[in-house]
Design an enzyme around this catalytic site. Structure first.
Site, PDB file in Angstrom:
ATOM      1  N   GLU A 766      -2.365   8.263   0.044  1.00 42.40           N
ATOM      2  CA  GLU A 766      -2.514   6.541   0.276  1.00 42.40           C
ATOM      3  C   GLU A 766      -1.677   5.738  -0.357  1.00 42.40           C
ATOM      4  O   GLU A 766      -1.526   5.775  -1.668  1.00 42.40           O
ATOM      5  CB  GLU A 766      -4.133   6.405   0.072  1.00 42.40           C
ATOM      6  CG  GLU A 766      -4.822   7.423   0.037  1.00 42.40           C
ATOM      7  CD  GLU A 766      -5.201   7.616   1.691  1.00 42.40           C
ATOM      8  OE1 GLU A 766      -5.130   5.948   1.611  1.00 42.40           O
ATOM      9  OE2 GLU A 766      -5.935   8.482   1.746  1.00 42.40           O
ATOM     10  N   CYS A 800      -5.167  -1.895  -4.283  1.00 42.61           N
ATOM     11  CA  CYS A 800      -5.053  -1.607  -3.427  1.00 42.61           C
ATOM     12  C   CYS A 800      -5.821  -3.067  -1.754  1.00 42.61           C
ATOM     13  O   CYS A 800      -4.588  -3.153  -1.004  1.00 42.61           O
ATOM     14  CB  CYS A 800      -4.203  -0.524  -2.570  1.00 42.61           C
ATOM     15  SG  CYS A 800      -6.011   0.412  -3.645  1.00 42.61           S
TER      16      CYS A 800
END
Ligand SMILES: Cc1cc2nc3c(=O)[nH]c(=O)nc-3n(C[C@H](O)[C@H](O)[C@H](O)COP(=O)(O)OP(=O)(O)OC[C@H]3O[C@@H](n4cnc5c(N)ncnc54)[C@H](O)[C@@H]3O)c2cc1C
Length: 1008
Positions: A766, A800
């Site tokens: 990720e 994020c």
């Protein structure tokens, strides 16, 4: 003697002795009491229904409302359109949106409207102007003018008709100090000038005297949330100080001018704060004070008793406007979403009963002489039964009728107002004034209330229910089951079924007590107990000192042990492995606030962010425990006789978990628990900045039963030991969350096998984002401003999922930008361990330097809309501060708009229309999160199809994904993993196997 005569025969206010009370009443027994209530109620009803007129019939007879009452789907879409209407600036926009809403699935159109929707030209224009006219006329029924000045002739007319007023300035929660200052100015103007304007009106004894003296002619209702952008229950002292700062001049002026000020009551999370603020204001300033309190709250009785005790104790006389409550739908839905106990009664009768009990409590506290502290009651209701019960209570106590007043809303129950006036009761009308946009939330609340199946007014005057039904006691046999089916818009049946509807993974035998998975409710900081316990835990929390000193040799040793132990862990019963996770979840639950405290101190999260981090870690454990077990149970494929086809999974081997500092518990636990529960052995290399909380995580998992050989904790520098770890040939799987640069490096390294390597390494990766939010022409700007602000600046923009680009359609660009800038300016930057802090420090100096580099670039090459300084701030924990920055009119190709900055820096980009906004939003290699604020259904549908990001959020902030509910993860340069917290996540940690057996022997086979 008829009730009517009795009412009229009461002594007039002027005759009432001012300091002595009437003799104590003889308590009526319940049956007798009910008889009197019925008699009073019938009296009022027949006066109101007098000439057979329908109460406020005009409202209900309006064509749109008439149809809305008949067709629920039409009503929902119509009210949604009405909500968006004031932001639509051209007839085309109005038409487009109307067509969009009314062509939603399931909507049946009233006769004739379909033609206008389909037709072009004249029909289209005619329909648009008809609809606009209807909405304006609806609004004008409930809203008395665009400002107090324009409402004065109406107020005077009302006064002449024997009805007093309370003016309310429309406006819902404000989003900035500047807006709060603006509202304060309006209230000061009102309190300062209205007394002069009404001074010449003729006196009216009934309206201007109660049993103890003068009742001010000017009465102003104040919404506290309009006077503070910081009215946040998480920090009561900060909230009260901020609100009181603006209230004090208003209340002092009110004292000097003899104006009555009523504090309105808003949603439940502000309730305790508002009551506390009210008490403090009353103790500090001698003004005519009133407070609205709500009977739909389960805490109603306790709230009433507490306020009365306070008033008696401090010797203050205050008025309580007792209402049922205007936010029932919101409170119900919100509590359900949060997984909190619902603060409002789920049954209308219980609300009515509570209202009557609260009336009794307040009546007991009615002051009998001047100078005595206590509560005088104002009834904010249109329900004759509720009113009659209170009036009866007054009579039983021998208190004069003028000790209470009736209050009703402008545009509602007009016949009741005149009935009450005929009965010599003091009646006050609540008069909202303001512009359409801030008025819409109020209007929609009124429309919902009036069209609700539960509305007393609707039953009484539209559905023409019998007097017996209308006056029925709410206390008598509260038969919950039969009441349930009585048809509120959100049926209690639906609420009771909530747990079933919300299960996010099935229950698994032997795992987590066999209950299905629901997300862990976050702390409700409006609850003093939870808030105070959290504060103490934060204060006490200490961060373990962990040296990041493990070397490549240590890593190799750990991998060796893990590799050797792998077969044992692999062959352990999957239920046993799952039990480790549920046990770990339970340990975390027991230590929840302490863990949040460690996170807050170690990585600079604010209170809510720290709490959310721990909840997510618990969720991962509970969710993966349930989704893992089935992977290892052979699944039969098809049902062919003579053939047994099965598929199941096996773990991969030794997993390296490389976790980031921004969700130091949640992500670390998510990846670790996923690897462990699927039978892999694990080496955890946490981010150097947050090794403390990661070490606690490892201890919790060991305590929960994870064998030490299966779980290894390796605090170490990433560049050396981390790099060596992922390159170790015995590593089968790498789970990584972090920057694009490191992620791509890991993928590359994993792809280069050693000669002796026997497997291809799997990378679950990720990476970052450059997430955009689109603000469309019809967006609700209150929500868009707060949603973008939270997405961009919560946790200092270091998630994020954070928003770093906001793309705004031209027609609302200027207003949005102005409100966003002011709203952001109101954020408190500082010590994250304090509850009132919105923006804490960033993670470390390296990160601050990178962010500051972009800020300098922005200052040179873009237009600075906001640069918040943090120069005078030093962090207790040594983390540096960077203030939020907003750059306006940023070129979509500028580095501020393309590079991942990972800090509190936001680029605002102008787009001509929604098409262009969508193009700009998609024009990024990152595909993680995205958002759209729009009230145009077809634009939202389009965004669903064409805004290509891993997680799309509509009309809400773009951070805070919940396990199972919003599985999280992106694509493009944002990641090669599937969704964390999603049903397919664990598939990445296992390998599928299949087996086909020929079960036929000599031509025969088992049937199944
Ligand atoms: C002068 C005045 C001032 C007001 N100020 C405020 C204020 O400051 N804050 C505020 O919140 N409201 C305020 N209100 C609004 C008031 O709460 C609503 O008008 C009230 O909800 C309508 O109540 P009623 O007694 O007239 O009608 P009724 O029809 O008897 O009651 C309707 C109310 O019952 C409740 N209800 C509906 N369905 C259910 C259910 N299934 N289970 C449980 N309860 C249910 C809801 O609260 C609903 O609004 C004010 C009203 C007036 C008249």
């Amino acid at each position: 003697m008829s009730m009517f005569t009795r009412w009229r025969d009461k002594p007039s206010p002027a005759d009432t002795p001012k300091t002595t009370a009437a003799p104590a009443p003889i308590a009526a027994h319940p049956g007798q009491r009910e008889e009197q209530i019925q008699e009073l109620g019938s009296q009022m009803l027949s006066l109101a229904r007098g000439k057979g007129s329908l109460l406020s019939s005009k409202f209900w007879s309006d064509k749109l409302m008439d149809w809305a009452m008949k067709d629920h789907e039409f009503k929902v879409q119509l009210f949604r359109f009405i909500d968006a209407y004031p932001t639509l600036t051209t007839p085309e926009q109005v038409h487009d949106h109307l067509v969009d809403y009314l062509s939603q699935p399931g909507v049946k159109l009233p006769p004739g409207l379909g033609m206008g929707l389909k037709g072009g030209g004249l029909a289209k224009g005619l329909m648009t102007s008809t609809i606009s006219g209807q909405i304006k006329s609806m609004a004008s029924k409930f809203i008395a003018g665009t400002d107090a000045h324009s409402a004065i002739p109406g107020l005077e007319k009302l006064w002449k008709n024997g009805v007093a007023f309370s003016v309310d300035l429309l406006g819902e929660a404000c989003v900035s100090d500047a807006e709060a200052d603006m509202y304060q100015g309006k209230y000061l103007d009102l309190v300062g000038n209205l007394p002069g304007k009404v001074a010449a009106w003729s006196p009216n004894e009934r309206l201007e005297r109660d049993h103890l003296g003068v009742v001010p002619r000017v009465n102003v209702s104040v919404k506290i949330s309009a006077l503070s952008a910081r009215f946040n229950e998480i920090d009561p002292e900060g909230a009260i100080a901020d609100a009181m700062g603006r209230l004090r001049p208003i209340l002092e002026l009110a004292r000097d001018k003899g104006v009555f000020i009523n504090f309105d009551m808003e949603s439940h999370h502000h309730k305790d704060l508002t009551i506390e603020l009210f008490k403090r204001c009353c103790e500090a300033i001698e003004f005519h004070a009133g407070l609205a309190m709500q009977g739909y709250l389960r805490s109603g009785d306790a709230d009433a008793r507490d306020l009365c005790a306070w008033a008696k104790r401090v010797g203050r006389r205050v008025t309580v406007r007792l209402v049922k409550g205007a936010y029932w739908d919101y409170e119900t839905i919100h509590a359900e979403q949060e997984g909190w106990p619902c603060p409002v009664w789920s049954n209308k009768r219980e609300t009515d009963a509570c209202f009557e009990r609260m009336s009794e409590i307040f009546l007991d506290a009615t002051p009998r002489s001047t100078g005595e502290g206590g509560v005088t009651l104002a009834l904010g209701s249109h329900n004759v039964r509720s009113i009659a019960a209170a009036v009866d209570g007054l009579d039983r106590r021998g208190i004069p009728r003028n000790a209470i007043e009736l209050q009703m809303l402008h545009g509602m129950g007009d016949e009741l107002k005149s009935a009450a006036a005929k009965m010599d009761l003091r009646v006050r009308e609540y008069i909202p004034v303001g512009e359409m946009i801030p008025g819409m939330a109020y209007l929609v609340r009124r429309l919902l209330e009036n069209t609700s199946n539960e509305s007393w007014l609707r039953a009484g005057f539209l559905d023409n229910a019998s007097a017996a039904d209308l006056l029925k006691s709410p206390h008598s046999q509260l038969d919950a089951e039969s009441e349930r089916s009585e048809g509120s818009d959100i049926s209690p049946d639906r609420l009771d079924a909530a747990p079933e509807r919300h299960q996010l993974s099935p229950a698994v035998e032997g795992v987590g007590n066999g209950r299905p998975f629901y997300t862990e409710p976050m702390r409700d900081f409006a609850d003093a107990k939870q808030r105070e316990a959290f504060g103490r835990a934060v204060e006490r929390a200490t961060v373990p000192r962990i040296e990041n000193n493990k070397t490549p040799d240590d890593a190799a040793r750990a991998v060796g042990i893990a590799h050797e132990f792998f077969p044992k862990w692999r062959d352990t019963d999957p239920r046993e492995r799952a039990a480790v996770l549920t046990k770990a979840a339970s340990i975390m639950r027991d230590r929840r606030d302490e863990l949040s405290g460690v996170i807050i101190k170690e990585n600079g999260k604010t209170w809510r962010e720290g709490d959310a981090d721990v909840c997510e870690a618990i969720d991962f454990c509970e969710y993966y425990a349930r989704t893992a077990v089935g992977l290892f149970e052979p699944e039969r494929l098809g049902r062919f006789v003579g053939e047994l086809d099965q598929r199941w999974h096996q773990p991969r081997g030794v997993a390296a978990v490389i976790s980031p500092w921004n969700f130091p518990l949640a992500i670390c636990m998510g990846m670790t628990s996923a690897a462990l529960v699927t039978g892999n052995t694990v080496i955890v290399k946490p981010a150097e900045q947050t090794a403390g909380i990661a070490s606690i995580m490892a201890e919790i998992l060991w305590e929960a039963g994870a064998p030490r050989e299966a779980l290894h904790f390796l605090p170490a520098p990433g560049e050396t030991t981390g790099a060596a770890l992922v390159r170790d040939e015995r590593i089968a799987l790498i789970a990584f969350t972090g920057s694009k640069a490191v992620g791509l490096d890991i993928i590359q390294a994993a792809g280069l096998p050693y000669d002796s390597q026997t497997h291809v390494k799997k990378v679950v990766c990720e990476m970052g984002g450059k997430n955009a939010v689109i603000v469309d022409a019809s967006a609700d700007l209150d929500e868009a401003v707060l949603g973008v602000r939270a997405s961009a600046f919560n946790f200092q923009g270091q998630k994020c999922s954070a928003c770093s680009r906001v793309i705004v359609v031209d027609s609302c660009y200027d207003l949005f930008l102005e409100r966003l800038v002011e709203s952001t300016r109101s954020l408190v930057i500082g010590d994250q361990t304090k509850p009132g802090t919105d923006v804490g420090p960033v993670i470390d100096t390296e990160s601050a330097n990178k962010i500051n580099h972009y800020i300098e670039l922005g200052k040179k090459e873009c237009s600075v809309a906001l640069a918040m300084s943090s120069d005078d701030l030093t962090s207790q924990s040594g983390h540096p501060f960077v203030g939020p920055h907003i750059f306006a009119d940023v070129d979509p190709k500028h580095p501020i708009a393309t590079d991942e900055i990972f800090g509190p820096v936001l680029a605002v980009i102008r787009a001509g229309d929604f098409d262009e906004a969508l193009r700009i939003a998609n024009d990024s290699p990152y595909k993680l999160t995205g958002g759209v604020f729009s009230r145009k259904p077809s634009n939202l549908d389009r965004a669903r199809r064409e805004f290509r990001v891993g997680n799309l959020y509509l009309n809400r902030s773009i951070t805070g994904a919940l396990v199972g509910r919003q599985p999280f993860g992106g694509f493009g340069m944002s990641g090669v993993g599937s969704k964390a917290g999603g049903s397919d996540y664990l598939l990445q940690f296992v390998e599928p196997r299949a087996c086909a057996e020929n079960t036929m022997r000599r031509g025969f086979a088992p049937e199944l």
